[in-house]
Scaffold this active site. Structure first.
Site, PDB file in Angstrom:
ATOM      1  N   ARG A 108       1.370   4.999   2.247  1.00 55.56           N
ATOM      2  CA  ARG A 108       1.588   6.144   1.053  1.00 55.56           C
ATOM      3  C   ARG A 108       2.852   6.877   1.108  1.00 55.56           C
ATOM      4  O   ARG A 108       3.701   6.375   1.887  1.00 55.56           O
ATOM      5  CB  ARG A 108       0.323   7.069   1.289  1.00 55.56           C
ATOM      6  CG  ARG A 108      -0.164   7.340   2.660  1.00 55.56           C
ATOM      7  CD  ARG A 108       0.662   8.071   3.456  1.00 55.56           C
ATOM      8  NE  ARG A 108       1.652   9.377   2.740  1.00 55.56           N
ATOM      9  CZ  ARG A 108       2.491   9.811   3.187  1.00 55.56           C
ATOM     10  NH1 ARG A 108       3.178   9.340   4.058  1.00 55.56           N
ATOM     11  NH2 ARG A 108       3.058  10.861   2.542  1.00 55.56           N
ATOM     12  N   GLY A 109       3.062   7.614  -0.037  1.00 56.89           N
ATOM     13  CA  GLY A 109       4.107   8.288  -0.183  1.00 56.89           C
ATOM     14  C   GLY A 109       4.741   7.318  -1.410  1.00 56.89           C
ATOM     15  O   GLY A 109       4.997   6.152  -1.132  1.00 56.89           O
ATOM     16  N   ALA A 110       5.426   7.992  -2.383  1.00 59.52           N
ATOM     17  CA  ALA A 110       5.859   7.346  -3.681  1.00 59.52           C
ATOM     18  C   ALA A 110       6.833   6.267  -3.297  1.00 59.52           C
ATOM     19  O   ALA A 110       6.717   5.303  -3.539  1.00 59.52           O
ATOM     20  CB  ALA A 110       6.233   8.505  -4.581  1.00 59.52           C
ATOM     21  N   ARG A 160      -2.042   2.194  -7.289  1.00 60.75           N
ATOM     22  CA  ARG A 160      -2.465   3.657  -7.405  1.00 60.75           C
ATOM     23  C   ARG A 160      -1.601   4.009  -8.800  1.00 60.75           C
ATOM     24  O   ARG A 160      -0.603   3.430  -9.105  1.00 60.75           O
ATOM     25  CB  ARG A 160      -1.886   4.385  -6.089  1.00 60.75           C
ATOM     26  CG  ARG A 160      -2.637   4.058  -4.953  1.00 60.75           C
ATOM     27  CD  ARG A 160      -2.379   4.937  -3.848  1.00 60.75           C
ATOM     28  NE  ARG A 160      -2.572   6.341  -4.020  1.00 60.75           N
ATOM     29  CZ  ARG A 160      -2.238   7.360  -3.300  1.00 60.75           C
ATOM     30  NH1 ARG A 160      -1.549   7.137  -2.327  1.00 60.75           N
ATOM     31  NH2 ARG A 160      -3.081   8.469  -3.497  1.00 60.75           N
ATOM     32  N   GLN A 217      -1.837  14.764   5.736  1.00 61.07           N
ATOM     33  CA  GLN A 217      -0.759  13.899   5.901  1.00 61.07           C
ATOM     34  C   GLN A 217       0.077  15.046   6.620  1.00 61.07           C
ATOM     35  O   GLN A 217       1.069  14.516   7.492  1.00 61.07           O
ATOM     36  CB  GLN A 217      -0.105  13.797   4.405  1.00 61.07           C
ATOM     37  CG  GLN A 217      -0.684  12.560   3.989  1.00 61.07           C
ATOM     38  CD  GLN A 217      -1.834  13.109   2.660  1.00 61.07           C
ATOM     39  OE1 GLN A 217      -2.421  13.946   2.906  1.00 61.07           O
ATOM     40  NE2 GLN A 217      -1.919  12.532   2.030  1.00 61.07           N
ATOM     41  N   ASP A 222       5.775  12.581  -6.823  1.00 61.59           N
ATOM     42  CA  ASP A 222       5.222  11.011  -7.214  1.00 61.59           C
ATOM     43  C   ASP A 222       5.883  10.934  -8.429  1.00 61.59           C
ATOM     44  O   ASP A 222       5.750   9.568  -8.703  1.00 61.59           O
ATOM     45  CB  ASP A 222       3.801  11.402  -6.981  1.00 61.59           C
ATOM     46  CG  ASP A 222       3.309  11.410  -5.396  1.00 61.59           C
ATOM     47  OD1 ASP A 222       3.477  12.571  -5.009  1.00 61.59           O
ATOM     48  OD2 ASP A 222       3.155  10.533  -4.811  1.00 61.59           O
ATOM     49  N   ASN A 264       2.876  15.993  -7.848  1.00 55.91           N
ATOM     50  CA  ASN A 264       2.939  15.614  -6.463  1.00 55.91           C
ATOM     51  C   ASN A 264       1.696  16.129  -5.787  1.00 55.91           C
ATOM     52  O   ASN A 264       0.586  16.401  -6.390  1.00 55.91           O
ATOM     53  CB  ASN A 264       4.113  16.835  -6.031  1.00 55.91           C
ATOM     54  CG  ASN A 264       4.465  16.559  -4.618  1.00 55.91           C
ATOM     55  OD1 ASN A 264       4.740  15.243  -4.142  1.00 55.91           O
ATOM     56  ND2 ASN A 264       4.527  17.428  -3.674  1.00 55.91           N
ATOM     57  N   LYS A 265       1.585  15.879  -4.458  1.00 57.38           N
ATOM     58  CA  LYS A 265       0.405  16.116  -3.930  1.00 57.38           C
ATOM     59  C   LYS A 265      -0.437  17.503  -4.282  1.00 57.38           C
ATOM     60  O   LYS A 265       0.217  18.432  -4.391  1.00 57.38           O
ATOM     61  CB  LYS A 265       0.579  15.990  -2.216  1.00 57.38           C
ATOM     62  CG  LYS A 265      -0.558  16.348  -1.604  1.00 57.38           C
ATOM     63  CD  LYS A 265      -1.510  15.477  -1.416  1.00 57.38           C
ATOM     64  CE  LYS A 265      -1.044  13.924  -1.215  1.00 57.38           C
ATOM     65  NZ  LYS A 265      -1.797  12.956  -1.985  1.00 57.38           N
TER      66      LYS A 265
END
Lengths: 336, 336
Positions: free
Chosen positions: B54-56, B87, B186, B227, B237-238
């Site tokens: 995960r993580g853009a 995603r 995370q 993201d 973003n998150k």
């Protein structure tokens, strides 16, 4: 209106049985329903500190019964200090202890009467606040609540959750969202449980999703309880309440604080003077006994925060409502 | 300045080994270090969807290697669609796929070169951003970050976490706080792990404690990744980033967004047009396989939110910095 709300016969967080205080163990809900029996004031103080019982009004009531137990032992003064020190933020604890100590010279039976009175007053206050708060909601609205402010936190319907129960029964509330309320998950474990027992649909959210929820247009009100309200109307409540009130104001939504007058502390000037409890970092570092974070990492774990009075749209108490609370309006309703 | 930061030889989230993509399983960190070996594009798409990686930026790089695997199978077009759909929010995935598809006719070896190039460019971008972002911080400051934006989310030092690594090494940062980042933790699991491996002290907080932290004066900057950033500077973003930026602005603190240009999406007009991924409610309803909420309760689980450009004080990319991003300033740096 659901008539059953007019007389409370629901869930109880505590019961006085055979000369002991029994507390529903809120650490283990909703999957295990277990009662902890307290025979001494020390037992009660520990149960409060360890979150067997939590919620500002419930803590006050538990401590009142704890004082009855103290009066039967031989260390009354010490026990009173122990109970007073069990948790620092909710003023209901100190308020209940003051009432109990004031009648302590009249003996144990009188103390039991006082504890029962505190409990009954809280139950009655819940009824008033629930009705009045619900009347202030807009028909068809969505509400977001935080932590647990229901029967598990009080002697009756609850504070903010009482308003939600009444508002839902009256057809005013269409959608209920509850923040999961880290680290202790009172929202996910306790509020979701109370609402689902009542047949009120609820959607949990991560606490961090609240601002996005507000932006989505699904909620119009934030409805929360309080652990202590200072003389200027500043509100100490579960960590995260401040961020909710900030985001609500930004989105043009309204924030309702629902709290019995036992949570009002006119002797504390403002929020800065309210002690904020810092709890064990372990509450964030592990989950159900499983380590989450790597070894050696620490956490900062304040469990309350201060919502400044200017972010509160209405304060609902059993003595009446305070619109846009400030020092003058608080003084008008609650005196010096 | 710690010289080791000038050449990256740290933690890797992925590695191309013996004609397969190996991904460090981020679902099991920090307590179990395990690699998942992907032999097909479908394996990679599933690993992205299931949060193995995960993580853009890391998602984009993994998908690029996934395209190499696709080129060796017989369903290239289908596999490309599968990877693209893994995603929805991070635009790096679509960006990397566009680059890969553009060279697909040149064959599998050329695709592998392109995937390695994407990876190397991200590593280099991390270095620039980390330095430039750290230069913008005030000496002696405290920073709050959210989610994980480090080596586990990129090919190198990270985006926001790269800035924190540089800022700490340069003696500019005195205190690092990380939101635990519900529901997937995370912050608690990945960011805390990366920082403690680097010997950078970090304090975790409940996401809901951020506003109280800001009020306490312990942080001056919110430093986060992205993201996807729309043409007007709005930042996906998150979940929780929006609330942090709102609270930061309220307290007079600053918000820095650190993102490689692969996260910039000039074809998306504004944040409203960015698709926000809704994930399984189960992520909130249970923890490590244990039910938290009572049966029958549901959850609303958006995992990203939109921070409007006007709440961003500075955007740091490898192409340069954008102060107070808006449509014109974004256009100046990133074109049409």
């Amino acid at each position: 209106m659901n008539n059953s709300l007019n007389r409370y016969d629901g869930l109880r967080a505590f019961r006085w049985e055979n000369d002991a205080l029994e507390l529903l163990d809120q650490r283990r809900l909703p999957h295990t329903v277990d009662w902890v029996r307290c025979h001494t004031a020390k037992d009660v103080a520990e149960a409060i500190r360890d979150l067997v019982v939590r919620g500002a009004p419930a803590i006050g009531i538990a401590a009142a019964y704890g004082t009855v137990l103290a009066s039967r032992g031989s260390h009354f003064e010490d026990d009173v200090l122990l109970l007073r020190a069990a948790r620092p933020t909710a003023v209901n604890l100190m308020w209940a202890m003051d009432r109990m100590v004031a009648v302590a010279d009249s003996g144990s039976d009188r103390l039991l009467v006082e504890a029962r009175t505190i409990e009954q007053e809280d139950l009655a206050a819940n009824q008033c606040m629930s009705k009045w708060g619900a009347e202030r909601l807009d028909r068809g609205c969505g509400v977001l609540t935080h932590c647990n402010t229901g029967s598990l936190a009080t002697a009756g319907l609850g504070t903010a959750l009482g308003v939600i129960r009444y508002g839902y029964a009256a057809g005013k509330i269409q959608r209920v969202f509850a923040g999961e309320t880290r680290p202790w998950l009172q929202g996910a474990r306790l509020t979701a449980w109370e609402l689902s027992e009542d047949g009120i649909p609820v959607q949990l959210i991560a606490d961090a999703a609240a601002a996005h929820l507000m932006h989505s247009g699904q909620v119009q009100w934030v409805v929360v309880g309080a652990d202590r309200i200072a003389a200027n109307g500043d509100v100490a409540n579960k960590i995260g309440t401040y961020a909710l009130a900030l985001a609500a104001r930004h989105h043009g939504l309204r924030t309702m604080v629902v709290a019995a007058s036992s949570s009002i502390d006119m002797r504390t000037l403002d929020g800065e003077a309210i002690p904020i409890e810092l709890r064990d970092p372990e509450e964030l570092l592990s989950f159900a006994g499983q380590a989450v974070a790597p070894t050696g990492v620490t956490a900062w774990n304040p469990v309350f925060d201060i919502t400044p009075a200017e972010l509160v749209d209405v304060l609902v108490t059993e003595k009446g409502l305070v619109e846009h609370p400030n020092r003058a309006r608080m003084h008008d309703l609650f005196g010096a």
